[in-house]
Design an enzyme around this catalytic site. Structure first.
Site, PDB file in Angstrom:
ATOM      1  N   TRP A 132      12.465   4.439  -2.147  1.00 33.20           N
ATOM      2  CA  TRP A 132      11.911   5.781  -2.368  1.00 33.20           C
ATOM      3  C   TRP A 132      12.461   6.690  -1.258  1.00 33.20           C
ATOM      4  CZ3 TRP A 132       6.859   7.612  -0.008  1.00 33.20           C
ATOM      5  CH2 TRP A 132       6.436   8.822  -0.576  1.00 33.20           C
ATOM      6  N   ASP A 212       4.051  -1.313   1.072  1.00 37.58           N
ATOM      7  CA  ASP A 212       3.746  -0.087   0.338  1.00 37.58           C
ATOM      8  C   ASP A 212       3.363  -0.469  -1.093  1.00 37.58           C
ATOM      9  OD1 ASP A 212       3.555   2.403  -0.761  1.00 37.58           O
ATOM     10  OD2 ASP A 212       5.610   3.035  -0.318  1.00 37.58           O
ATOM     11  N   LYS A 247      -0.952   6.898  -9.058  1.00 39.65           N
ATOM     12  CA  LYS A 247      -0.368   6.467 -10.342  1.00 39.65           C
ATOM     13  C   LYS A 247      -1.385   5.669 -11.156  1.00 39.65           C
ATOM     14  CE  LYS A 247       3.349   7.590  -8.018  1.00 39.65           C
ATOM     15  NZ  LYS A 247       4.525   8.345  -8.147  1.00 39.65           N
TER      16      LYS A 247
HETATM   17  C1  LMR Z   1       8.573   9.367  -7.269  1.00 37.56           C
HETATM   18  O1  LMR Z   1       9.253   8.590  -6.606  1.00 37.56           O
HETATM   19  O2  LMR Z   1       9.018  10.003  -8.234  1.00 37.56           O
HETATM   20  C2  LMR Z   1       7.139   9.568  -6.914  1.00 37.56           C
HETATM   21  O3  LMR Z   1       6.743   8.648  -5.967  1.00 37.56           O
HETATM   22  C3  LMR Z   1       6.812  10.950  -6.574  1.00 37.56           C
HETATM   23  C4  LMR Z   1       7.236  11.328  -5.193  1.00 37.56           C
HETATM   24  O4  LMR Z   1       6.378  11.738  -4.406  1.00 37.56           O
HETATM   25  O5  LMR Z   1       8.417  11.238  -4.880  1.00 37.56           O
END
Ligand code: LMR
Length: 396
Positions: A132, A212, A247
């Site tokens: 992420w 996480d 989520k």
């Molecule tokens: C994503 O990766 O799309 C979500 O976790 C939203 C975000 O905050 O980036």
């Protein structure tokens, strides 16, 4: 300094690429556009409705909440505790070794985990990439170093050797950050056997785990998605867990998260927790209450809990259906879609170039992250044929 010159020292920052996609998609007038960008669940009709269980809990709040006075940096303790059996299992505090606090979303929890790790002397964090994007941004913002390793093998399985090497090589000033389930962005999770080896490596090396957990229940099931994380937690003396309800309760904009500390004994736990409190106080003072209170109300009411679980099951089943359909399609152009069938959660990575991502957006109205990440939940029975046809045409 000359008057009015200080702000000139700042250089412009690009908007967050993922969040910028929301706006780009909204401005597109094409009726058959497809949004595979930011990670929100969508129904077969393309909406992201409020859970019925959340609506019911919010009604209880409207009727019964008698104050909005301050709670404190730890937020709604009832919410934090009510979640624990779902995250940690029947022995929800692992013999009194876990305590937690509410945070503004999963991001707040990750931020707090990393800030507390930094305060405890961690300078470098090993993390599987791609990850992420905000993980790297938070690390950079805290002045911590990222030590990347490859999360996935080219065949769409998790790279166990890489994570074990990271755990085994980490020093006292380092930690390893793992995704509990539904890996963002690859959808590639560790198997039960992988987790057993990961847990053993943490136990033998003494390396500090930061987990996480942002998507529990969206992969294989609530219990199944927590099993790997629990195998680590039962093997190690201490760990941090960042949790999101944004989520699995559909609370995205209400920012509902929690941060938990596992410590070997009460005094360490108390000290760590007092530091987490101080960091939270300095960062946001206290988390927003509304969404956490709604989760607490749901989890204390058997009927509402049943409703929530049914809604979560429905989300998971729909995403599984989309994954099955993609896998069944086999290939789209040069892209092998079959691994997507066995991966988990909202996301998958397509091996497409940035130029192909742009062509898909400009010529076909299909929006995805420049990295090639797609949100599986943006696909429906209705738009799947168009998606596969466009991908076949562009990624040929
Ligand atoms: C994503 O990766 O799309 C979500 O976790 C939203 C975000 O905050 O980036």
């Amino acid at each position: 300094m000359a008057l009015g010159m200080m702000l000139d020292r700042l250089s412009p920052q690009a908007p967050d690429a993922l969040l910028a996609l929301i706006r780009l998609h909204a401005a597109d007038a094409r009726e058959d556009k497809i949004d595979l960008g930011v990670g929100v669940y969508r129904t077969e009709e393309g909406g992201t409705p409020v859970f019925a269980a959340i609506k019911a809990a919010e009604q209880v709040l409207v009727d019964k909440q008698d104050s909005k006075s301050y709670l404190g940096p730890e937020g709604d303790v009832g919410f934090v505790n009510a979640l624990m059996p779902y995250i940690f299992g029947r022995d929800a505090t692992m013999g009194g070794r876990i305590t937690g606090m509410q945070t503004p979303g999963g991001t707040g929890a990750v931020r707090l985990a990393l800030a507390l790790a930094a305060k405890a002397g961690v300078r470098r964090v090993h993390m599987g990439v791609p990850s992420w994007p905000n993980h790297a941004q938070i690390l950079a913002d805290l002045g911590m170093e990222l030590a990347p390793f490859d999360h996935a093998n080219p065949d769409g399985t998790a790279n166990l050797d890489a994570v074990l090497a990271a755990i085994n090589s980490a020093s006292d000033a380092e930690a390893v950050l793992l995704h509990a389930c539904c890996h963002n962005p690859t959808g590639i999770d560790y198997t039960a056997d992988h987790w057993a080896q990961i847990a053993a490596a943490f136990a033998a090396s003494g390396t500090f785990p930061i987990i996480d957990a942002a998507y529990q229940g969206l992969g294989q099931g609530l219990e199944e998605d927590a099993a790997g994380m629990r195998s680590v937690l039962t093997a190690v003396p201490e760990a941090f867990i960042a949790y999101s309800c944004d989520k699995n309760f559909g609370q995205y904009r209400d920012r509902v998260g929690a941060f938990y500390v596992l410590a070997k004994e009460q005094s360490t736990l108390d000290t760590a927790f007092s530091n987490a409190n101080a960091l939270a106080r300095a960062a946001w003072s206290m988390p927003p209450d509304h969404g956490g209170a709604a989760v607490r109300i749901i989890l204390r009411d058997p009927d509402m809990t049943k409703q929530w679980l049914a809604e979560l099951d429905e989300m998971r089943a729909r995403m599984r259906k989309v994954r099955d359909a993609l896998a069944k399609a086999g290939t789209a152009g040069r892209i092998d879609l079959t691994p997507l069938g066995t991966q988990n959660g909202l996301f998958a990575m397509l091996p497409v170039t940035k130029e192909e991502v742009a062509t898909l957006r400009e010529e076909h109205g299909i929006y995805m992250a420049a990295s090639g990440r797609i949100n599986i939940a943006g696909l429906t029975t209705g738009n799947l044929p168009k998606f596969i046809a466009a991908l076949s045409a562009v990624a040929n």
